[in-house]
Design an enzyme around this catalytic site. Structure first.
Site, PDB file in Angstrom:
ATOM      1  CD  GLU A 167      -3.260  -1.343   2.431  1.00 47.23           C
ATOM      2  OE1 GLU A 167      -3.673  -1.682   1.721  1.00 47.23           O
ATOM      3  OE2 GLU A 167      -2.743  -0.209   3.099  1.00 47.23           O
ATOM      4  CD  GLU A 351      -3.983  -5.410   3.275  1.00 47.14           C
ATOM      5  OE1 GLU A 351      -4.409  -5.233   3.431  1.00 47.14           O
ATOM      6  OE2 GLU A 351      -2.935  -5.395   3.715  1.00 47.14           O
TER       7      GLU A 351
END
Length: 440
Positions: A167, A351
């Site tokens: 991320e 995720e």
């Protein structure tokens, strides 16, 4: 759940994900201080000023946690390796206790028939590097490549896959422009440099690992669907610039070696000199790409605010404990976006999950909302596969309730409930439902 393993292609991997600082217990095993330790001590930064010193004590309880994964019928475990645990000062001497821990963890994962999916960096920047500017400093990207080499030399022969960065939007924009995560800056110059240097770190690490003969290298990008709050052209423009900063900056960089024009227009004056020369390294071929997806945002123009002059408004959909709208169609949207940007490249949902205010009762944790969330998002993943997306696996976030960064231990994403006083683990109804789906 009325979805089962047989609904997905043969060889499709189901797993759960965790992150080092969120579960391990950073005070154990000779780990060095990281900028999250310091950030948590600043007033108002983290709920109750909580940190990851103990977390879930996965450092000592990893075998118990891996047993839970094996018992659920998972195929793979996505974990991260802490830079500050392996090289406490970010550069220089290596902590053998840290390397030994990850050695044991990988072996224990394999012993249970699980494939280890490693992530090199999930946000625990060593404090010694933060002292020198952290991700605003180009040298941090160079040091990261050294860390990648050190940890891969120890465990790289046994992991099934390695992601460089988790991320990057959170590492750079959320942390250096919005100030919500460590180091907590609100500085457009630092943000622009971090937005570039985190991708350079990715590129340099891939080069280093390729030189070691490593395969199955990728990156994990987080995506949030930006939609206009109204039909007004100004709100459409706000959604577009949000999409460029949040989603397209990173995807276009790794896929095409460029930054989107609208985002670059605002950030270019603050970018490091010669940044263009790094784009070849940033966009070198990858073996796969990871998609983290949770929610959407409704964006409106905010002309009274500095660039990018946008704001989010509350949407009408059901929300998780985080206040995030539940919008499964967004996962389908981004699986296609990634597939279009990198055709022929395998994709993983690395995720996807939801926080809920889970409370044990009579030794059980009922979380029907999470079961419905998983089912809806798995259905969108299956829909994308049917439409030609080469999706190879789905990792739920997270295996355990854990340290949820600025939210401390208040928000619970886990399939397994953790009592943060006793550290007792209690599988939730969602854990049992997913296990039953995988067994069918």
């Amino acid at each position: 759940m009325d979805i089962s393993r047989s609904d997905f292609p043969e060889g499709f991997l189901f797993g759960a994900a965790t992150a080092a600082y969120q579960i391990e217990g950073h005070r154990f095993g000779g780990a060095g201080r990281c900028h999250w330790d310091s950030f948590a001590q600043g007033p108002g930064n983290v709920v109750r000023a909580e940190d990851g010193a103990t977390a879930c004590d996965h450092y000592h309880r990893y075998e118990e946690d891996l047993d839970l994964m094996a018992q659920a019928g998972f195929d793979a475990y996505r974990f991260s390796t802490s830079w500050a645990r392996v090289i406490p000062n970010g550069t220089g001497p290596v902590n053998q206790e840290g390397l030994d821990f990850y050695d044991r963890l990988v072996d224990a994962t394999l012993e249970r028939g699980l494939r280890p999916f490693q992530t090199l960096y999930h946000w625990e920047l060593p404090s010694a590097l933060a002292d020198r500017g952290g991700w605003a400093n180009r040298d941090t990207a160079l040091a990261f490549a050294d860390f990648a080499e050190v940890i891969s030399a120890r465990i790289g022969d046994r992991v099934a896959s390695t992601a460089t960065i988790n991320e990057p939007w959170c590492v750079a924009w959320l942390s250096h422009f919005l100030g919500h995560h460590a180091p907590g800056l609100r500085d457009i110059r630092a943000a622009a440099r971090a937005m570039h240097h985190i991708l350079l770190a990715h590129g340099l690490a891939v080069e280093r690992l390729r030189g070691m003969g490593r395969q199955e290298l990728g990156i994990v990008l987080n995506f949030e669907r930006a939609m206009p709050a109204s039909d007004a052209p100004a709100d459409a423009a706000a959604a577009d610039i949000q999409d460029q900063i949040y989603n397209r900056w990173f995807l276009e960089a790794v896929a095409h070696g460029r930054y989107p024009e609208g985002a670059l227009a605002g950030l270019a004056p603050h970018m490091p000199d010669g940044w263009q020369d790094d784009m070849v390294a940033i966009s070198q071929p990858l073996d796969w790409i990871g998609v983290n997806y949770y929610t959407r945002s409704l964006m409106c123009a905010a002309p009274d605010q500095p660039w990018p002059s946008v704001a989010a408004v509350e949407g009408p959909l059901d929300k998780t404990q985080m206040g995030w709208e539940i919008h499964p169609e967004g996962l389908h949207h981004f699986l296609h976006k990634v597939n279009d940007a990198l055709p022929g490249r395998p994709v993983y949902v690395t995720e996807n999950g939801m926080a809920w205010d889970d409370r044990p009762a009579a030794g059980a944790v009922e979380d029907a909302e999470r079961i419905a969330f998983m089912q809806a998002h798995l259905a969108q993943a299956r829909r994308a596969i049917d439409e030609g997306v080469d999706l190879r696996g789905f990792f739920y976030w997270s295996l355990l309730d854990n340290y949820e960064w600025a939210f401390g231990y208040e928000k619970r994403f886990g399939l397994v409930h953790v009592d943060f006083e006793s550290l007792a683990r209690t599988p939730k109804a969602s854990y049992h439902a997913l296990a039953a789906a995988l067994a069918r």
